[in-house]
Enzyme design. Structure first.
Site, short mmCIF file in Angstrom:
data_model
loop_
_atom_site.label_atom_id
_atom_site.label_comp_id
_atom_site.label_asym_id
_atom_site.label_seq_id
_atom_site.Cartn_x
_atom_site.Cartn_y
_atom_site.Cartn_z
N ASN A 72 1.72 -4.06 -16.88
CA ASN A 72 2.10 -2.96 -15.98
C ASN A 72 3.23 -2.10 -16.55
O ASN A 72 3.25 -0.89 -16.41
CB ASN A 72 2.54 -3.53 -14.62
CG ASN A 72 1.41 -4.22 -13.89
OD1 ASN A 72 0.26 -4.19 -14.34
ND2 ASN A 72 1.70 -4.86 -12.77
N ASN A 86 -3.68 -0.28 -11.49
CA ASN A 86 -4.79 -1.19 -11.82
C ASN A 86 -5.77 -0.62 -12.84
O ASN A 86 -6.00 -1.25 -13.88
CB ASN A 86 -5.50 -1.64 -10.54
CG ASN A 86 -4.59 -2.52 -9.68
OD1 ASN A 86 -3.38 -2.40 -9.74
ND2 ASN A 86 -5.16 -3.40 -8.88
N ASN A 116 -6.74 -6.44 -1.39
CA ASN A 116 -6.39 -5.22 -2.12
C ASN A 116 -7.29 -4.08 -1.66
O ASN A 116 -8.44 -4.30 -1.27
CB ASN A 116 -6.62 -5.44 -3.62
CG ASN A 116 -5.33 -5.76 -4.34
OD1 ASN A 116 -4.22 -5.60 -3.81
ND2 ASN A 116 -5.44 -6.22 -5.58
N LYS A 176 0.31 1.13 -0.68
CA LYS A 176 -0.15 0.07 -1.60
C LYS A 176 -1.41 0.53 -2.33
O LYS A 176 -1.59 0.26 -3.52
CB LYS A 176 -0.41 -1.21 -0.79
CG LYS A 176 -0.94 -2.38 -1.60
CD LYS A 176 0.16 -3.18 -2.25
CE LYS A 176 -0.26 -4.13 -3.36
NZ LYS A 176 -1.26 -5.10 -3.06
O1 KPL Z 1 -1.17 -5.33 -6.66
C1 KPL Z 1 -1.13 -5.29 -7.87
C2 KPL Z 1 -2.34 -5.77 -8.58
O2 KPL Z 1 -2.25 -6.12 -9.75
O3 KPL Z 1 -3.41 -5.83 -7.95
C3 KPL Z 1 0.07 -4.70 -8.57
C4 KPL Z 1 1.05 -4.20 -7.55
C5 KPL Z 1 -0.37 -3.55 -9.44
C6 KPL Z 1 0.82 -5.71 -9.38
O4 KPL Z 1 0.20 -6.11 -10.53
#
Ligand code: KPL
Length: 299
Positions: A198, A188, A96, A180
């Site tokens: 969400n 988040n 992420n 992303k």
């Molecule tokens: O990538 C995500 C995360 O929680 O880290 C999302 C896309 C927000 C999905 O929950």
């Protein structure tokens, strides 16, 4: 020789291992163990149904085509620093946020580094030292490109593409990574601060905040050479919140389990980029400060 070694036996790691393991030789790597071990993976896959199989966990990287890193962004350095990485291994970083590639570049040559953005949803049902059970909660896609923006994919990408469709090659992966990043910058921290799912972000009281964030993020992306239309960003963020309405974001989960969050690699990355360009970034700064205050309560 293995096809793939995976660092990070979590939701994404388990999902990847179960799909790749259907056609290829795969193992997990965990530098904290002294002896090789064995693990049973159970995955409820949306495309392949129930998958159960055995996988080796090795303390160091064997000869392999791909080393896939899917740990938390702030764990990348610790996960790879003691490993013996062959110069012939391609590294696929699937984490992420942005910025953790700097940690990988301390250990490998830049022309071996590939970056990925994953939009599959996955949750760990159960994890012990010998069992990993994962639920595939959302059918997504994987975008891959070279760190150095090379035009064509390496030949070894074909084996990943065959096991993990849809997987798309991008000569410029930064557009996909930024998209992303924006989704994570909005969903988040807001779900973590408000302790909600969400889908809650679709309520009217969040719309002004989401709009302001998307405007700010589109301006900072431009400073990084990435053009993203703010109205399009807002509709994409809403779409993801809608499609994952019943999910808790990873940051909401981190805060509720009192774990360190990835804020430094999500909104924090944007804030430091803005600082470099002497740009104003007050909405992201505020979110970073608020999340760090929550972390301080237990760290
Ligand atoms: O990538 C995500 C995360 O929680 O880290 C999302 C896309 C927000 C999905 O929950």
């Amino acid at each position: 020789m293995y096809h793939c070694a995976i660092i990070g036996a979590g939701a994404v790691g388990g999902l990847l291992a179960s799909h790749l393991g259907q056609q290829q030789t795969v193992c997990f790597i965990d530098s904290r163990i002294a002896q090789p071990a064995q693990c049973t993976i159970k995955v409820n896959s949306l495309s392949q149904g129930k998958i159960v199989f055995e996988l080796a966990i090795l303390p160091d990287v064997p000869r392999c085509q791909w080393l896939i890193i899917c740990v938390k962004a702030h764990q990348v350095d610790a996960a790879i620093q003691s490993l013996d990485l062959s110069p012939a291994t391609n590294i696929l970083l699937m984490v992420n946020g942005m910025g953790s590639h700097h940690q990988v570049l301390k250990h490998v040559d830049e022309h071996r580094l590939y970056l990925a953005s994953n939009t599959h949803g996955a949750l760990v049902n159960l994890k012990s030292s010998s069992v990993l059970s994962v639920e595939h909660t959302g059918l997504g896609k994987i975008d891959v490109g070279a760190f150095n923006k090379q035009q064509y994919p390496p030949a070894e990408l074909a084996s990943l593409q065959a096991s993990l469709p849809p997987l798309h090659w991008h000569p410029d992966i930064y557009q996909a990574l930024w998209l992303k990043l924006v989704i994570n910058c909005c969903i988040n921290p807001l779900t973590a601060l408000n302790n909600c799912k969400n889908g809650e972000l679709l309520q009217p009281n969040y719309q002004a905040k989401l709009k302001a964030l998307c405007q700010e993020l589109s301006q900072i992306a431009l400073l990084d050479g990435v053009v993203l239309n703010s109205a399009l960003l807002l509709s994409t963020v809403r779409e993801v919140a809608f499609n994952t309405a019943e999910n808790y974001s990873s940051m909401q989960q981190d805060i509720s389990h009192q774990r360190h969050t990835e804020i430094d690699y999500i909104n924090g990355y944007v804030v430091s980029l803005a600082k470099t360009h002497h740009a104003v970034c007050r909405h992201n700064v505020a979110l970073v400060q608020q999340i760090k205050l929550l972390e301080k309560q237990y760290e």
